[in-house]
Write an enzyme that holds these catalytic residues in place. Structure first.
Site, PDB file in Angstrom:
ATOM      1  N   GLY A  53       0.866  -1.170   0.000  1.00  0.00           N
ATOM      2  CA  GLY A  53       0.000   0.000   0.000  1.00  0.00           C
ATOM      3  C   GLY A  53       0.910   1.230   0.000  1.00  0.00           C
ATOM      4  O   GLY A  53       1.851   1.302   0.808  1.00  0.00           O
ATOM      5  N   ARG A  95      10.248  -1.164  -5.118  1.00  0.00           N
ATOM      6  CA  ARG A  95       9.015  -1.177  -5.914  1.00  0.00           C
ATOM      7  C   ARG A  95       8.939   0.152  -6.691  1.00  0.00           C
ATOM      8  O   ARG A  95       9.114   1.211  -6.093  1.00  0.00           O
ATOM      9  CB  ARG A  95       7.769  -1.358  -5.019  1.00  0.00           C
ATOM     10  CG  ARG A  95       7.743  -2.710  -4.310  1.00  0.00           C
ATOM     11  CD  ARG A  95       6.386  -2.980  -3.697  1.00  0.00           C
ATOM     12  NE  ARG A  95       5.399  -3.343  -4.685  1.00  0.00           N
ATOM     13  CZ  ARG A  95       4.086  -3.463  -4.432  1.00  0.00           C
ATOM     14  NH1 ARG A  95       3.625  -3.213  -3.224  1.00  0.00           N
ATOM     15  NH2 ARG A  95       3.241  -3.805  -5.381  1.00  0.00           N
ATOM     16  N   ASP A 243      -1.482   4.552  -6.262  1.00  0.00           N
ATOM     17  CA  ASP A 243      -0.030   4.541  -6.039  1.00  0.00           C
ATOM     18  C   ASP A 243       0.650   5.749  -6.640  1.00  0.00           C
ATOM     19  O   ASP A 243       1.745   6.119  -6.235  1.00  0.00           O
ATOM     20  CB  ASP A 243       0.582   3.260  -6.609  1.00  0.00           C
ATOM     21  CG  ASP A 243       0.286   2.101  -5.680  1.00  0.00           C
ATOM     22  OD1 ASP A 243      -0.880   1.680  -5.619  1.00  0.00           O
ATOM     23  OD2 ASP A 243       1.207   1.662  -4.974  1.00  0.00           O
ATOM     24  N   ASN A 253      -3.335   2.467 -10.005  1.00  0.00           N
ATOM     25  CA  ASN A 253      -3.720   1.705  -8.801  1.00  0.00           C
ATOM     26  C   ASN A 253      -3.696   0.223  -9.157  1.00  0.00           C
ATOM     27  O   ASN A 253      -3.424  -0.160 -10.303  1.00  0.00           O
ATOM     28  CB  ASN A 253      -5.100   2.153  -8.302  1.00  0.00           C
ATOM     29  CG  ASN A 253      -5.416   1.569  -6.938  1.00  0.00           C
ATOM     30  OD1 ASN A 253      -4.576   1.617  -6.032  1.00  0.00           O
ATOM     31  ND2 ASN A 253      -6.590   0.986  -6.769  1.00  0.00           N
TER      32      ASN A 253
END
Ligand code: MRU
EC number: 5.3.1.23
Length: 356
Positions: A53, A95, A243, A253
């Site tokens: 998240g 990430r 994101d 997202n």
């Protein structure tokens, strides 16, 4: 022990100087707290979605960078700065899509840059303070997101959500699920439809768990059932997190979100993105500039199982995110207010008010 509004998803243990987080790969079956202090373990926790998240990734990286830095032996400032940069770059490689990761790491780096004369001991203290500030601000920001988001909902609404943009994706409250948490605390009732969210099932494992723990009426859907519940009139609003938001309002997202937005548009259901301004990236002009993480094929073919569900060697497409076109987004809720189209203007105005 179950997560509740009093349990923070990510935090610093100031005594042991460890990053403490709920291992989300174990939920909902097991509730395990991890205590991490090694760079490799923190990187692994982010890559393997033990913490996930966008806001939670940013907070974990900031605290992680502090706990790693605090263990540096050197008192030489040049050497310290070099080791700090290497650790920051290592975390940044975990990430690519959630801009909160880079935002939080940059905030930590600014502490080092702003204090060229500080001793290494002093810098460690300043980095600890910044990591704690980032963690605490996240709670406040999410509560404010919840207030603005709640102003868009009616008591009794059916809400569809995709992935998990709840407390487990932040420190507390969540982004897209913050309005639900706040509304329920005030005696309102919602019926939340959580898409299961293939391939890693953040919806069925995490959102359903979190909603149930908060006493919210929750129904789990396979991803291909969203149209069916919308067609029946059970959904009054879609709430999702994201994101990264580009300057024109295009929004990355969890994979599958753009399909939900297209369905919501077809059924004339408002589609709201709820995101802190730390998720808005005005340097990305549009969604095509947002880097999309590609994940290992085994997440699709094996999911959590040992045996493959697919024929051996078959080609697999496994992007972790997709981009929802800004034309499908009814509003973007931030901690500074609600942005409406045209987003190139409204987002820029909100971000400049955030820096005033
Ligand atoms: O791969 P994940 O689980 O990190 O993906 C998370 C999402 O897509 C969330 O919706 C997004 O980060 C917003 S979290 C408030």
């Amino acid at each position: 022990m179950k997560p509740s509004l009093t349990t923070e998803t990510v935090r610093l243990d100031e005594q042991t100087k460890e990053l403490v987080l709920i291992d989300q790969t174990k939920l909902p079956g097991e509730y395990t707290l991890l205590r991490l202090s090694k760079a490799e373990d923190i990187w692994e926790a982010i890559v393997h979605l033990r913490v996930r998240g966008a806001p939670a990734i940013g907070v974990a990286a900031a605290i992680g960078l502090y706990v790693v830095t605090d263990r540096f032996q050197t008192q030489d400032r040049g050497e310290f700065d070099q080791q700090f940069r290497a650790a920051k770059e290592y975390f940044a490689s975990s990430r690519p899509t959630a801009v909160n990761l880079f935002w939080a790491l940059d905030r930590m780096a600014q502490v080092v840059q702003r204090n060229p004369q500080a001793t290494t001991d002093r810098l460690k203290t300043l980095l600890r303070d910044e990591a704690i500030a980032i963690q605490r601000e996240d709670v406040d920001v999410c509560r404010r997101l919840g207030e603005y988001g709640l102003s868009l909902l009616q008591d009794g609404d059916g809400i569809l959500t995709h992935c998990n943009a709840g407390q487990l994706a932040t420190v507390k409250y969540g982004t897209a699920l913050a309005p639900i948490h706040l509304g329920v605390q005030r005696g309102m009732h919602f019926h939340v439809y959580t898409d299961e969210t293939r391939p890693l099932l953040q919806g069925i494992r995490l959102s359903a768990f979190e909603m149930q723990a908060a006493g919210v009426k929750t129904t789990v859907l396979c991803d291909n059932m969203a149209s069916s519940v919308m067609q029946r009139g059970w959904v009054q609003a879609v709430l999702v997190g994201c994101d990264r938001v580009a300057a024109n309002g295009d929004t990355a997202n969890k994979i599958g979100t753009s399909g939900v937005a297209i369905l919501a548009n077809y059924y004339h259901i408002p589609f709201y993105v709820v995101a802190p301004t730390s998720t808005i990236d005005l340097t990305c002009p549009s969604g095509t500039a947002i880097p999309i993480e590609q994940r290992p094929p085994e997440e699709v073919t094996h999911m959590w199982y040992e045996a493959s569900m697919a024929p051996a060697g078959v080609d697999v497409y496994n992007p972790a995110f997709d981009v929802t076109d800004h034309s499908l987004i009814t509003a973007i809720v931030t901690e500074y207010g609600i942005a409406y189209p045209p987003y190139d203007k409204s987002l820029a105005a909100l971000c400049s008010s955030s820096t005033e």
